[in-house]
Design a protein around this motif. Structure first.
Motif, mmCIF file in Angstrom:
data_model
loop_
_atom_site.group_PDB
_atom_site.id
_atom_site.type_symbol
_atom_site.label_atom_id
_atom_site.label_comp_id
_atom_site.label_asym_id
_atom_site.label_seq_id
_atom_site.Cartn_x
_atom_site.Cartn_y
_atom_site.Cartn_z
ATOM 1 N N PHE A 119 24.689 86.981 29.903
ATOM 2 C CA PHE A 119 26.050 86.528 30.184
ATOM 3 C C PHE A 119 27.047 87.180 29.234
ATOM 4 C CE2 PHE A 119 22.868 83.614 31.540
ATOM 5 C CZ PHE A 119 23.149 83.571 32.899
ATOM 6 N N VAL A 120 28.012 87.848 29.855
ATOM 7 C CA VAL A 120 28.968 88.654 29.105
ATOM 8 C C VAL A 120 30.357 88.065 29.308
ATOM 9 C CG1 VAL A 120 29.759 91.021 28.698
ATOM 10 C CG2 VAL A 120 27.484 90.626 29.691
ATOM 11 N N GLU A 121 31.153 88.109 28.270
ATOM 12 C CA GLU A 121 32.513 87.549 28.329
ATOM 13 C C GLU A 121 33.399 88.448 29.192
ATOM 14 O OE1 GLU A 121 35.176 85.336 28.250
ATOM 15 O OE2 GLU A 121 34.204 84.607 26.421
ATOM 16 N N THR A 122 33.386 88.216 30.513
ATOM 17 C CA THR A 122 34.236 89.009 31.431
ATOM 18 C C THR A 122 34.799 88.094 32.519
ATOM 19 O OG1 THR A 122 32.539 89.517 33.089
ATOM 20 C CG2 THR A 122 32.660 91.000 31.184
ATOM 21 N N ASP A 123 35.701 88.659 33.336
ATOM 22 C CA ASP A 123 36.299 87.900 34.447
ATOM 23 C C ASP A 123 35.221 87.360 35.387
ATOM 24 O OD1 ASP A 123 38.682 88.720 33.403
ATOM 25 O OD2 ASP A 123 39.082 90.249 34.941
ATOM 26 N N LEU A 124 34.180 88.205 35.632
ATOM 27 C CA LEU A 124 33.123 87.821 36.577
ATOM 28 C C LEU A 124 32.425 86.543 36.105
ATOM 29 C CD1 LEU A 124 31.603 89.002 39.133
ATOM 30 C CD2 LEU A 124 29.931 89.900 37.531
ATOM 31 N N THR A 125 32.107 86.507 34.829
ATOM 32 C CA THR A 125 31.417 85.340 34.262
ATOM 33 C C THR A 125 32.315 84.114 34.330
ATOM 34 O OG1 THR A 125 30.226 86.812 32.795
ATOM 35 C CG2 THR A 125 30.268 84.509 32.158
ATOM 36 N N ARG A 126 33.590 84.288 34.018
ATOM 37 C CA ARG A 126 34.536 83.157 34.048
ATOM 38 C C ARG A 126 34.755 82.664 35.471
ATOM 39 N NH1 ARG A 126 35.228 80.669 29.370
ATOM 40 N NH2 ARG A 126 34.871 82.153 27.733
ATOM 41 N N LYS A 127 34.773 83.613 36.435
ATOM 42 C CA LYS A 127 35.019 83.228 37.832
ATOM 43 C C LYS A 127 33.850 82.411 38.382
ATOM 44 C CE LYS A 127 34.514 85.733 41.651
ATOM 45 N NZ LYS A 127 34.109 86.813 42.322
ATOM 46 N N ASN A 128 32.636 82.745 37.950
ATOM 47 C CA ASN A 128 31.450 82.148 38.562
ATOM 48 C C ASN A 128 30.847 80.979 37.796
ATOM 49 O OD1 ASN A 128 31.535 83.829 40.756
ATOM 50 N ND2 ASN A 128 30.286 85.402 39.812
ATOM 51 N N ASN A 129 31.462 80.604 36.671
ATOM 52 C CA ASN A 129 30.925 79.497 35.870
ATOM 53 C C ASN A 129 32.062 78.649 35.322
ATOM 54 O OD1 ASN A 129 27.883 80.286 35.517
ATOM 55 N ND2 ASN A 129 29.008 82.159 35.083
ATOM 56 N N THR A 130 31.874 77.346 35.371
ATOM 57 C CA THR A 130 32.841 76.456 34.733
ATOM 58 C C THR A 130 32.590 76.492 33.220
ATOM 59 O OG1 THR A 130 31.312 74.607 34.824
ATOM 60 C CG2 THR A 130 32.770 74.886 36.734
ATOM 61 N N GLU A 131 33.539 75.937 32.463
ATOM 62 C CA GLU A 131 33.366 75.864 30.997
ATOM 63 C C GLU A 131 32.058 75.155 30.649
ATOM 64 O OE1 GLU A 131 34.649 76.997 28.148
ATOM 65 O OE2 GLU A 131 36.003 78.208 29.352
ATOM 66 N N ASP A 132 31.768 74.063 31.385
ATOM 67 C CA ASP A 132 30.545 73.302 31.108
ATOM 68 C C ASP A 132 29.299 74.128 31.403
ATOM 69 O OD1 ASP A 132 31.898 71.167 30.194
ATOM 70 O OD2 ASP A 132 31.710 69.953 32.027
ATOM 71 N N GLN A 133 29.329 74.863 32.517
ATOM 72 C CA GLN A 133 28.175 75.720 32.853
ATOM 73 C C GLN A 133 27.987 76.805 31.788
ATOM 74 O OE1 GLN A 133 29.438 76.793 36.843
ATOM 75 N NE2 GLN A 133 27.780 75.593 37.761
ATOM 76 N N LEU A 134 29.102 77.332 31.287
ATOM 77 C CA LEU A 134 28.997 78.371 30.244
ATOM 78 C C LEU A 134 28.371 77.805 28.979
ATOM 79 C CD1 LEU A 134 32.252 80.528 30.538
ATOM 80 C CD2 LEU A 134 29.904 81.134 31.106
ATOM 81 N N LYS A 135 28.735 76.561 28.666
ATOM 82 C CA LYS A 135 28.140 75.914 27.475
ATOM 83 C C LYS A 135 26.623 75.826 27.641
ATOM 84 C CE LYS A 135 31.831 73.130 25.598
ATOM 85 N NZ LYS A 135 32.638 72.068 26.153
ATOM 86 N N VAL A 136 26.192 75.421 28.838
ATOM 87 C CA VAL A 136 24.746 75.290 29.102
ATOM 88 C C VAL A 136 24.065 76.660 29.003
ATOM 89 C CG1 VAL A 136 23.017 74.680 30.859
ATOM 90 C CG2 VAL A 136 25.038 73.235 30.550
ATOM 91 N N LEU A 137 24.709 77.686 29.586
ATOM 92 C CA LEU A 137 24.108 79.029 29.556
ATOM 93 C C LEU A 137 23.990 79.537 28.118
ATOM 94 C CD1 LEU A 137 25.870 80.602 32.672
ATOM 95 C CD2 LEU A 137 23.459 79.976 32.455
#
Ligand SMILES: NC(=O)c1ccc[n+]([C@@H]2O[C@H](COP(=O)([O-])OP(=O)(O)OC[C@H]3O[C@@H](n4cnc5c(N)ncnc54)[C@H](OP(=O)(O)O)[C@@H]3O)[C@@H](O)[C@H]2O)c1
Length: 227
Positions: free
Chosen positions: A165-183
């Protein structure tokens, strides 16, 4: 007086932002000439448009090809339309194939080439909703192996990278903040990668320093897929 050293030329897709933009920066810092067509110049969702671009630029002979552009339309199996399925395969796999089919033989003629296909950790493992993305990215891994075999004798080294998981638009578009925390929690290094970290690895694979790595699916995911 020594012979004048000619800068190598790289061709990259999807460089308007994210990982691609960071790769361009990294390659230019090495003194490479980089050709990075925008979506308007080269629309990878249409094979006819890709063929048209290649016909119009028939003199292009890049030393390095980086198939980086990608799209991820998320849907459960029952809801994936054939249009979306085909679109994702066209952008993520078939367009990459056409570019590679055109440029790899030209690299072979010169006796030097490097091809890097940007796949994903989801080409190796998967997650709900990612069927088309995972299948197309896994296809890219198979393609990488065959091209590496066919062009190895000509010193064209072909690899795929599988970022986490890379800090880009694609990652932000496809994951909520909560999902990113889990990842991040599921990643050994407990954080996202920066695009520059991925670019550093691609820079190595594209260089003269890589002399013996070919045909590989190289995971760069902070330890996401090890657990
Ligand atoms: N971010 C991650 O965590 C991650 C993880 C694993 C793998 N990857 C892969 O890494 C690659 C780059 O991802 P990213 O996160 O940097 O994505 P991004 O920020 O969404 O950027 C995608 C790039 O691809 C271009 N693109 C998309 N569809 C295109 C089309 N039809 N024709 C031409 N260009 C098109 C975009 O152009 P526009 O600016 O015109 O839209 C943009 O330059 C992708 O292949 C992705 O699957 C990313």
């Amino acid at each position: 007086m020594g012979a004048l050293k000619v800068a190598k030329q790289a061709f990259i897709t999807g460089a308007s932002r994210g990982i691609g933009q960071a790769i361009v920066k990294r390659l230019q810092a090495e003194g490479l000439e980089v050709i990075a067509p925008s979506r308007e110049e080269l629309d990878l969702s249409s094979l006819a448009a890709v063929r048209c671009y290649l016909d119009a630029h028939s003199g292009l002979k890049p030393d390095i090809l980086i198939n980086n552009a990608g799209e991820n339309i998320i849907n459960p199996i029952q809801k994936i339309t054939m249009n979306d399925w085909e679109r994702m395969f066209t952008i993520n796999l078939s367009s990459a194939f056409l570019l590679l089919q055109t440029f790899a033989p030209r690299m072979a003629e010169k006796g030097w080439g490097r091809i890097i296909n940007v796949s994903s950790c989801y080409g190796l493992v998967s997650r709900a909703g990612r069927a088309a993305y995972s299948a197309s990215k896994a296809g890219l891994l198979g393609l990488t192996r065959t091209v590496a075999i066919e062009f190895g004798p000509h010193n064209v080294l072909v690899n795929a990278i599988c970022p986490g998981f890379v800090e880009t638009d694609l990652t932000r578009k496809n994951n909520t903040e909560d999902q990113l925390k889990v990842l991040c929690e599921q990643t050994a290094l407990k954080r996202l990668a920066s695009p520059a970290e991925i670019a550093e690895f691609v820079g190595f694979l594209a260089s003269d320093q890589n002399t013996f790595i070919t045909g590989q699916s190289l995971t760069i995911d902070g330890g996401f897929t090890i657990q």
